[in-house]
Design a protein around this motif. Structure first.
Motif, short mmCIF file in Angstrom:
data_model
loop_
_atom_site.label_atom_id
_atom_site.label_comp_id
_atom_site.label_asym_id
_atom_site.label_seq_id
_atom_site.Cartn_x
_atom_site.Cartn_y
_atom_site.Cartn_z
N LEU A 1 0.86 -1.18 0.00
CA LEU A 1 0.00 0.00 0.00
C LEU A 1 0.90 1.23 0.00
CD1 LEU A 1 -3.22 0.77 1.90
CD2 LEU A 1 -1.31 2.34 2.17
N LEU A 2 0.65 2.11 -0.96
CA LEU A 2 1.38 3.36 -1.07
C LEU A 2 0.40 4.51 -0.89
CD1 LEU A 2 4.35 2.81 -1.81
CD2 LEU A 2 3.94 3.92 -4.01
N LYS A 3 0.70 5.42 0.04
CA LYS A 3 -0.06 6.65 0.17
C LYS A 3 0.82 7.81 -0.29
CE LYS A 3 -3.45 5.72 3.83
NZ LYS A 3 -3.96 6.19 5.14
N LEU A 4 0.31 8.56 -1.25
CA LEU A 4 1.06 9.67 -1.82
C LEU A 4 0.43 10.99 -1.40
CD1 LEU A 4 1.48 8.31 -5.45
CD2 LEU A 4 3.02 7.99 -3.50
N LYS A 5 1.27 11.93 -1.02
CA LYS A 5 0.81 13.26 -0.60
C LYS A 5 1.22 14.27 -1.65
CE LYS A 5 -0.98 16.19 2.38
NZ LYS A 5 -2.42 16.17 2.67
N LEU A 6 0.24 15.05 -2.13
CA LEU A 6 0.52 16.11 -3.09
C LEU A 6 0.98 17.37 -2.36
CD1 LEU A 6 -2.57 15.66 -5.43
CD2 LEU A 6 -0.23 14.96 -5.89
N PRO A 7 1.55 18.32 -3.09
CA PRO A 7 1.89 19.61 -2.47
C PRO A 7 0.66 20.25 -1.84
CG PRO A 7 2.88 19.44 -4.65
CD PRO A 7 1.97 18.27 -4.50
N ALA A 8 0.89 21.06 -0.82
CA ALA A 8 -0.22 21.66 -0.06
C ALA A 8 -1.15 22.47 -0.94
CB ALA A 8 0.34 22.52 1.07
N LYS B 1 8.93 9.48 2.31
CA LYS B 1 9.47 10.81 2.02
C LYS B 1 10.12 10.91 0.64
CE LYS B 1 10.02 12.36 6.80
NZ LYS B 1 10.92 12.98 7.79
N ASP B 2 10.27 9.78 -0.07
CA ASP B 2 10.77 9.86 -1.44
C ASP B 2 9.80 10.67 -2.29
OD1 ASP B 2 12.96 8.36 -0.82
OD2 ASP B 2 12.35 6.57 -1.92
N ILE B 3 10.34 11.39 -3.28
CA ILE B 3 9.54 12.20 -4.18
C ILE B 3 9.38 11.47 -5.51
CG2 ILE B 3 9.33 14.41 -5.37
CD1 ILE B 3 9.09 14.64 -2.36
N LEU B 4 8.16 11.38 -5.98
CA LEU B 4 7.84 10.76 -7.26
C LEU B 4 7.00 11.73 -8.08
CD1 LEU B 4 6.78 7.27 -5.89
CD2 LEU B 4 8.95 7.79 -7.01
N ARG B 5 6.98 11.53 -9.38
CA ARG B 5 6.19 12.40 -10.25
C ARG B 5 5.07 11.58 -10.88
NH1 ARG B 5 6.98 17.44 -11.28
NH2 ARG B 5 6.13 18.48 -13.12
N ILE B 6 3.85 12.11 -10.84
CA ILE B 6 2.71 11.41 -11.41
C ILE B 6 2.02 12.28 -12.45
CG2 ILE B 6 2.29 10.07 -9.30
CD1 ILE B 6 -0.19 11.99 -8.89
N GLU B 7 1.21 11.63 -13.28
CA GLU B 7 0.34 12.34 -14.21
C GLU B 7 -0.99 11.61 -14.25
OE1 GLU B 7 0.38 14.32 -18.69
OE2 GLU B 7 1.75 12.67 -18.23
N GLY B 8 -2.07 12.37 -14.30
CA GLY B 8 -3.39 11.78 -14.34
C GLY B 8 -4.46 12.80 -13.99
N PRO B 9 -5.69 12.36 -13.81
CA PRO B 9 -6.13 10.96 -13.87
C PRO B 9 -6.42 10.54 -15.31
CG PRO B 9 -8.00 12.34 -13.34
CD PRO B 9 -6.81 13.27 -13.46
N PHE B 10 -6.37 9.23 -15.53
CA PHE B 10 -6.64 8.66 -16.83
C PHE B 10 -7.70 7.56 -16.72
CE2 PHE B 10 -2.05 9.86 -17.19
CZ PHE B 10 -2.17 10.80 -18.21
N GLY B 11 -8.28 7.23 -17.86
CA GLY B 11 -9.08 6.01 -17.95
C GLY B 11 -10.58 6.21 -17.99
N GLY B 12 -11.23 5.32 -18.73
CA GLY B 12 -12.69 5.31 -18.83
C GLY B 12 -13.33 4.31 -17.90
N PHE B 13 -12.54 3.75 -16.99
CA PHE B 13 -13.07 2.79 -16.02
C PHE B 13 -13.47 3.56 -14.76
CE2 PHE B 13 -12.43 -0.68 -12.81
CZ PHE B 13 -13.40 -1.55 -13.30
N TYR B 14 -14.74 3.94 -14.69
CA TYR B 14 -15.24 4.66 -13.53
C TYR B 14 -16.72 4.34 -13.37
CZ TYR B 14 -16.56 7.90 -17.29
OH TYR B 14 -17.05 8.44 -18.45
#
Length: 338
Positions: free
Chosen positions: A120-127, A186-199
């Motif tokens: 399980l990964l929880k990611l926190k975006l900038p404030a 505390k590692d920093i990762l870069r993401i892009e999204g959201p994507f997909g027609g599965f909703y």
């Protein structure tokens, strides 16, 4: 003290507490109003107050709202607090293309093993940022060498303080190997999204069958929790297929849903139970279990997520049992290749 909010032109209504932002209350009750930063700086949540009064913390207008806009009745609902019953005018997000795609840095806030091969990964975006998404969509990790790795969001849209992912370790997988062996809080990762027609198609009133395989449970978890937040009374039946009992990595959660929601059913299906499982439940392939229980599927919406062989097996089998494939929504977890 709580007040009532009516949204025009949809006519949807929801309650809001006197001390909570209107947007927070809408999301908490499953209504997807547009937003961006959630702190009044971007203006994405702007709408009109048709009737009623609002106030802002400290009595000051949010940065993205001008005095002229406020006089004209415009408001930023991520900051606005109701001071009585309200009628507001704003659009509601219904489809994936209604949501802007963003590329954002994230910080790993939590890592925890859910079983022997799922993290399980929880990611926190900038404030100053939030990522709006629909239940079931996914994000890409954008890696330094240009590679991308796609993972479904496991949380519902109203619960967006973190982005939650369930990542299974793939033998020989470069990225998942890094997740399990190298990455740290505390590692920093870069993401892009959201994507997909599965909703989740909220406009449908058909009963739902969810077919999850392995970590295909992640987006379906978000959908189910979103449906509960909506107060949906549609019958929902989750089938979760796995090899052995240890692969049902959050097995207690569907059991909790069973106790709390009369319209929810749950059937785990194991294809290769181990001797130590002492398994008394269903065995075999999960798509076959569905047609055994529902030989006539003509009136259902089916959401399938997980290994491609499972997704495609359902796609091939279910039409013979009356399913219109226009009501078969799927997300096959194909591996990203470099």
């Amino acid at each position: 003290m709580s007040f009532s909010v009516k949204v025009e032109p949809s006519g949807h209504t929801f309650p809001v507490e006197a001390d909570e932002p209107v947007l927070d209350a809408a999301l908490r009750h499953g209504l997807t109003l547009p937003y961006g930063c959630r702190n009044g700086a971007c203006g994405s949540c702007m709408g009109k107050v048709v009737e009623g009064k609002i106030a802002y913390p400290d009595g000051e207008l949010p940065p993205a709202l001008t005095e002229e806009q406020a006089i004209a009745g415009m408001a930023l609902f991520c900051q606005a607090r109701a001071r009585g019953d309200l009628i507001i005018e704003t659009r509601e997000v219904a489809e994936g293309q209604d949501i802007p795609i963003k590329k954002l840095p994230t910080r790993i806030a939590e890592m925890s093993r859910l079983n022997h091969d799922v993290m399980l990964l929880k990611l926190k975006l900038p404030a100053s940022e939030r990522l709006q998404f629909l239940a079931g969509q996914y994000v890409d990790f954008v890696l330094k060498d240009g590679r991308r790795r796609s993972f479904s969001l496991a949380n519902a849209p109203h619960d967006d303080a973190f982005l939650v992912l369930h990542i299974r370790h793939v033998e020989g997988g470069r990225f998942t190997g890094e997740v399990f062996d190298k990455m740290q809080v505390k590692d920093i990762l870069r993401i892009e999204g959201p994507f997909g027609g599965f909703y989740l198609r909220e406009e449908s009133d058909r009963p739902i069958i969810f077919m999850a395989g392995g970590t295909g449970f992640a987006p379906i978890k978000g959908m189910i929790e979103h449906a509960f937040a909506l107060g949906s009374e549609r019958p929902m039946h989750l089938y979760w297929g796995a090899r052995a009992a240890r692969d049902l990595y959050m097995a207690s959660l569907p059991e909790q849903w069973l106790k709390a929601h009369a319209n929810f059913r749950y059937t785990p299906v194991l294809s290769e139970p181990m001797d130590e499982d002492n398994w008394q439940g269903r065995t075999g392939y999960v798509h076959e279990a569905i047609v055994q229980d529902y030989p006539e599927l003509g009136g259902y919406d089916i959401y399938a997520s997980g290994p491609p062989p499972m997704v495609y097996a359902g796609q091939a089998m279910f039409p013979a049992h009356g399913l219109d494939l226009d009501h078969y929504y799927s997300d096959a977890f194909e591996y990203n290749r470099d």
